[in-house]
Design an enzyme around this catalytic site. Structure first.
Site, PDB file in Angstrom:
ATOM      1  N   TYR A 143      -2.507  30.906 -18.478  1.00  0.00           N
ATOM      2  CA  TYR A 143      -0.679  31.080 -17.490  1.00  0.00           C
ATOM      3  C   TYR A 143      -0.170  30.556 -18.829  1.00  0.00           C
ATOM      4  CZ  TYR A 143      -2.161  33.898 -13.098  1.00  0.00           C
ATOM      5  OH  TYR A 143      -2.405  34.336 -12.252  1.00  0.00           O
ATOM      6  N   LYS A 174      -8.338  34.062 -15.414  1.00  0.00           N
ATOM      7  CA  LYS A 174      -8.092  34.605 -14.278  1.00  0.00           C
ATOM      8  C   LYS A 174      -6.862  34.704 -15.599  1.00  0.00           C
ATOM      9  CE  LYS A 174      -6.082  35.315 -10.148  1.00  0.00           C
ATOM     10  NZ  LYS A 174      -5.463  34.706  -8.597  1.00  0.00           N
TER      11      LYS A 174
HETATM   12  P1  FBP Z   1      -1.607  37.527  -7.346  1.00  0.00           P
HETATM   13  O1  FBP Z   1      -2.462  39.006  -7.217  1.00  0.00           O
HETATM   14  O2  FBP Z   1      -0.926  37.400  -5.765  1.00  0.00           O
HETATM   15  O3  FBP Z   1      -0.540  37.433  -8.023  1.00  0.00           O
HETATM   16  O4  FBP Z   1      -2.406  35.917  -7.083  1.00  0.00           O
HETATM   17  C1  FBP Z   1      -2.181  35.701  -8.185  1.00  0.00           C
HETATM   18  C2  FBP Z   1      -1.958  34.162  -9.021  1.00  0.00           C
HETATM   19  O5  FBP Z   1      -2.847  33.731  -9.902  1.00  0.00           O
HETATM   20  C3  FBP Z   1      -2.564  33.383  -7.186  1.00  0.00           C
HETATM   21  O6  FBP Z   1      -3.670  33.041  -7.527  1.00  0.00           O
HETATM   22  C4  FBP Z   1      -1.689  32.576  -7.750  1.00  0.00           C
HETATM   23  O7  FBP Z   1      -1.185  31.614  -6.934  1.00  0.00           O
HETATM   24  C5  FBP Z   1      -0.636  32.592  -8.435  1.00  0.00           C
HETATM   25  O8  FBP Z   1      -0.716  34.158  -8.822  1.00  0.00           O
HETATM   26  C6  FBP Z   1       0.602  32.154  -9.627  1.00  0.00           C
HETATM   27  O9  FBP Z   1       1.478  33.667  -9.954  1.00  0.00           O
HETATM   28  P2  FBP Z   1       2.747  32.307 -10.801  1.00  0.00           P
HETATM   29  O10 FBP Z   1       2.585  31.560 -10.729  1.00  0.00           O
HETATM   30  O11 FBP Z   1       3.106  33.429 -11.763  1.00  0.00           O
HETATM   31  O12 FBP Z   1       3.620  32.378  -9.655  1.00  0.00           O
END
Ligand code: FBP
Length: 273
Positions: A143, A174
């Site tokens: 991310y 992911k």
């Molecule tokens: P979702 O499919 O609900 O978006 O979940 C994916 C995910 O990676 C989760 O594992 C994590 O809790 C969340 O998104 C974190 O997203 P962000 O940091 O953007 O809030």
């Protein structure tokens, strides 16, 4: 040591159910039903997911008995949404503990571009070393986030993050999808032999979600690690059946949409008024 990906990957594809939002986003994502981890584990089991992703505390108290048929992915770090500047997410569970809890894979978020990325690189590399000693795969949540990241969905930013995950030893990445199939193909290419799983994102209309899933699978991604778009949906089993057929059986999007409608009709008739 051979890395055993067979628990969470079938014929090169995977559908995972993510449930770490209680820590990442807080109870704003939850309601009376979805705040109960049993509700999510039931969906994972009956929906034949290739794994359910949770933090250690949830695994310890809820992953037992028949849920053991669903492969467990333990997330080894996490942070709350209270902390938004210079993101860092520190390890809160060891690989050893994850294995004792029954994990078939472990996960870790890296915020590429954060002023703290070096600390996360070190923690992540130690996790890779340990997990690979045991032969279990590591999923990196790649991310991009930080002062230099103007747009975390920019193709070059995604591709760079994908490459970082590969270079640091992740088996799966992911990543968020940028709705740009050609651009995303480049990110998947840069991930090399690390398999890309795409996050679901905030809840959207089900047809749009299924169309997005179909588009994602055509970019070369290995699957989807979805959370809210399934368990916040009022027909989680119907959306699961349709997405599973798309991912694992190569069902066409038109047939998947029709299947969703038929399943949703049945699911609605089972619900008490
Ligand atoms: P979702 O499919 O609900 O978006 O979940 C994916 C995910 O990676 C989760 O594992 C994590 O809790 C969340 O998104 C974190 O997203 P962000 O940091 O953007 O809030």
């Amino acid at each position: 040591m051979k890395i055993n990906t067979s628990k969470i990957l079938k014929n090169g594809r995977s559908l995972l159910l993510a449930y770490d939002q209680g820590l990442e986003h807080g109870p704003k994502d939850l309601n009376l039903l979805t705040s109960d981890p049993k509700y999510i584990f039931d969906i994972a089991l009956e929906g034949m997911y290739n794994g359910v992703i949770v933090q250690a505390g949830i695994a310890e108290k809820y992953y037992h008995g028949y849920y053991k048929d669903v492969p467990l992915v333990i997330k080894l770090n996490g942070k709350t949404s209270f902390m938004d500047v210079a993101p860092i997410s520190r390890q809160n569970c060891s690989v050893d503990r994850a294995i004792k809890l029954g994990a078939s894979a472990v996960g870790y978020t890296i915020y590429t571009g954060s002023p703290h990325e070096a600390e996360m690189f070190v923690e992540f590399s130690n996790i890779v070393e340990k997990a690979h000693d045991y032969g279990i795969p590591v999923i990196a949540w790649m991310y991009p986030r930080g002062p230099k990241i103007a747009n975390d969905l920019d193709t070059d930013v995604l591709a760079y993050s994908a490459r970082v995950g590969l270079e640091l030893g992740a088996d799966f990445l992911k990543m968020k999808y940028n709705n740009n199939p050609e651009g995303f193909k480049w990110a998947v290419r840069c991930a090399g032999r690390a398999k890309v799983l795409v996050a679901g994102g905030a809840e959207m209309e089900e047809h749009a979600f299924l169309r997005m899933a179909d588009e994602i699978m055509k970019t070369g991604a290995a699957g989807i690690a979805v959370g809210r778009n399934v368990w916040q949906h009022d027909k989680p089993y119907s959306i699961t059946t349709a997405i599973r057929k798309l991912i694992h059986e190569g069902m066409s999007i038109d047939d998947a949409l029709k299947l969703y409608e038929a399943e949703a009709h049945k699911e609605a008739s089972k619900k008490p008024n």
